[in-house]
Design a protein around this motif. Structure first.
Motif, PDB file in Angstrom:
ATOM      1  N   CYS A 192     -17.124 -15.021 -33.612  1.00  0.00           N
ATOM      2  CA  CYS A 192     -18.579 -14.848 -33.668  1.00  0.00           C
ATOM      3  C   CYS A 192     -19.135 -14.358 -32.343  1.00  0.00           C
ATOM      4  N   GLY A 193     -18.279 -14.202 -31.354  1.00  0.00           N
ATOM      5  CA  GLY A 193     -18.725 -13.693 -30.061  1.00  0.00           C
ATOM      6  C   GLY A 193     -19.122 -14.759 -29.060  1.00  0.00           C
ATOM      7  N   ILE A 194     -18.818 -16.002 -29.352  1.00  0.00           N
ATOM      8  CA  ILE A 194     -19.163 -17.082 -28.417  1.00  0.00           C
ATOM      9  C   ILE A 194     -18.189 -17.041 -27.246  1.00  0.00           C
ATOM     10  N   ALA A 195     -18.702 -17.135 -26.046  1.00  0.00           N
ATOM     11  CA  ALA A 195     -17.897 -17.049 -24.829  1.00  0.00           C
ATOM     12  C   ALA A 195     -16.914 -18.207 -24.743  1.00  0.00           C
ATOM     13  N   HIS A 196     -15.768 -17.926 -24.122  1.00  0.00           N
ATOM     14  CA  HIS A 196     -14.735 -18.953 -23.967  1.00  0.00           C
ATOM     15  C   HIS A 196     -15.268 -20.167 -23.226  1.00  0.00           C
ATOM     16  N   ASP A 197     -16.110 -19.953 -22.226  1.00  0.00           N
ATOM     17  CA  ASP A 197     -16.679 -21.079 -21.479  1.00  0.00           C
ATOM     18  C   ASP A 197     -17.476 -21.999 -22.397  1.00  0.00           C
ATOM     19  N   GLU A 198     -18.223 -21.405 -23.317  1.00  0.00           N
ATOM     20  CA  GLU A 198     -19.039 -22.204 -24.239  1.00  0.00           C
ATOM     21  C   GLU A 198     -18.162 -22.951 -25.244  1.00  0.00           C
ATOM     22  N   ILE A 199     -17.108 -22.309 -25.713  1.00  0.00           N
ATOM     23  CA  ILE A 199     -16.190 -22.969 -26.651  1.00  0.00           C
ATOM     24  C   ILE A 199     -15.513 -24.143 -25.957  1.00  0.00           C
ATOM     25  N   ALA A 200     -15.099 -23.944 -24.715  1.00  0.00           N
ATOM     26  CA  ALA A 200     -14.419 -25.010 -23.960  1.00  0.00           C
ATOM     27  C   ALA A 200     -15.307 -26.237 -23.816  1.00  0.00           C
ATOM     28  N   LYS A 201     -16.601 -26.053 -23.669  1.00  0.00           N
ATOM     29  CA  LYS A 201     -17.527 -27.183 -23.537  1.00  0.00           C
ATOM     30  C   LYS A 201     -17.583 -28.034 -24.802  1.00  0.00           C
ATOM     31  N   CYS A 202     -17.244 -27.441 -25.952  1.00  0.00           N
ATOM     32  CA  CYS A 202     -17.349 -28.148 -27.239  1.00  0.00           C
ATOM     33  C   CYS A 202     -16.113 -28.979 -27.573  1.00  0.00           C
ATOM     34  N   LEU A 203     -15.060 -28.856 -26.809  1.00  0.00           N
ATOM     35  CA  LEU A 203     -13.810 -29.544 -27.132  1.00  0.00           C
ATOM     36  C   LEU A 203     -13.659 -30.824 -26.318  1.00  0.00           C
ATOM     37  N   ALA A 231     -14.184 -34.983 -25.402  1.00  0.00           N
ATOM     38  CA  ALA A 231     -15.386 -35.770 -25.131  1.00  0.00           C
ATOM     39  C   ALA A 231     -16.284 -35.090 -24.100  1.00  0.00           C
ATOM     40  N   ASN A 232     -15.677 -34.465 -23.104  1.00  0.00           N
ATOM     41  CA  ASN A 232     -16.437 -33.832 -22.027  1.00  0.00           C
ATOM     42  C   ASN A 232     -16.122 -32.347 -21.881  1.00  0.00           C
ATOM     43  N   GLY A 233     -15.507 -31.771 -22.886  1.00  0.00           N
ATOM     44  CA  GLY A 233     -15.108 -30.378 -22.792  1.00  0.00           C
ATOM     45  C   GLY A 233     -13.780 -30.242 -22.067  1.00  0.00           C
ATOM     46  N   ILE A 234     -13.244 -29.038 -22.063  1.00  0.00           N
ATOM     47  CA  ILE A 234     -12.005 -28.768 -21.340  1.00  0.00           C
ATOM     48  C   ILE A 234     -12.222 -27.539 -20.467  1.00  0.00           C
ATOM     49  N   ALA A 235     -11.310 -27.265 -19.581  1.00  0.00           N
ATOM     50  CA  ALA A 235     -11.418 -26.098 -18.706  1.00  0.00           C
ATOM     51  C   ALA A 235     -11.177 -24.831 -19.531  1.00  0.00           C
ATOM     52  N   PRO A 236     -11.957 -23.791 -19.304  1.00  0.00           N
ATOM     53  CA  PRO A 236     -11.760 -22.539 -20.040  1.00  0.00           C
ATOM     54  C   PRO A 236     -10.337 -21.984 -19.906  1.00  0.00           C
ATOM     55  N   LYS A 237      -9.729 -22.170 -18.744  1.00  0.00           N
ATOM     56  CA  LYS A 237      -8.354 -21.705 -18.533  1.00  0.00           C
ATOM     57  C   LYS A 237      -7.394 -22.443 -19.467  1.00  0.00           C
ATOM     58  N   THR A 238      -7.604 -23.754 -19.619  1.00  0.00           N
ATOM     59  CA  THR A 238      -6.774 -24.558 -20.527  1.00  0.00           C
ATOM     60  C   THR A 238      -6.968 -24.095 -21.959  1.00  0.00           C
ATOM     61  N   LEU A 239      -8.193 -23.842 -22.318  1.00  0.00           N
ATOM     62  CA  LEU A 239      -8.502 -23.349 -23.666  1.00  0.00           C
ATOM     63  C   LEU A 239      -7.744 -22.052 -23.941  1.00  0.00           C
ATOM     64  N   ARG A 240      -7.823 -21.105 -23.020  1.00  0.00           N
ATOM     65  CA  ARG A 240      -7.160 -19.810 -23.215  1.00  0.00           C
ATOM     66  C   ARG A 240      -5.635 -19.956 -23.269  1.00  0.00           C
TER      67      ARG A 240
END
Length: 101
Positions: A4-15, A17-26
């Motif tokens: 949907c075009g949501i930035a990786h940083d924003e997706i990482a915040k949703c994972l 309890a407190n989000g995860i690092a965008p690098k970890t997400l990728r």
């Protein structure tokens, strides 16, 4: 979310309890990021094709415009009485060298 075009940083915040690092997400979801848009496009395309098979006119037109090279043309013709050319007289403009012939 990525499709949907949501930035990786924003997706990482949703994972988590407190989000995860965008690098970890990728690192852990590289395949999903690489394929999600193609999967969504395939899903949408399959629905259009299913509608075409049902004989839905909108689906046929949509497909032909997007993939078949069809285009809609709109033309506006102005003419005077009996098809003669229009004669336009502009009033209320003070002639200057810039707007004069």
């Amino acid at each position: 979310m990525a499709a949907c075009g949501i930035a990786h940083d924003e997706i990482a915040k949703c994972l988590g309890a407190n989000g995860i690092a965008p690098k970890t997400l990728r690192r852990h979801f590289r395949h999903e990021f690489d394929t999600s848009l193609s999967q969504v496009n395939a899903l949408a395309g399959s629905q259009v094709i299913a509608a075409m098979k049902r004989g839905e006119p909108w689906a046929c037109c949509f497909w032909l415009k997007c993939r078949g090279g069809w285009k809609e043309k709109q033309g506006i013709e102005h003419s005077g009485p009996d098809g003669e050319s229009l004669h336009i007289k502009v009033t209320g403009i003070k002639p200057t060298p810039e707007n004069s012939e």
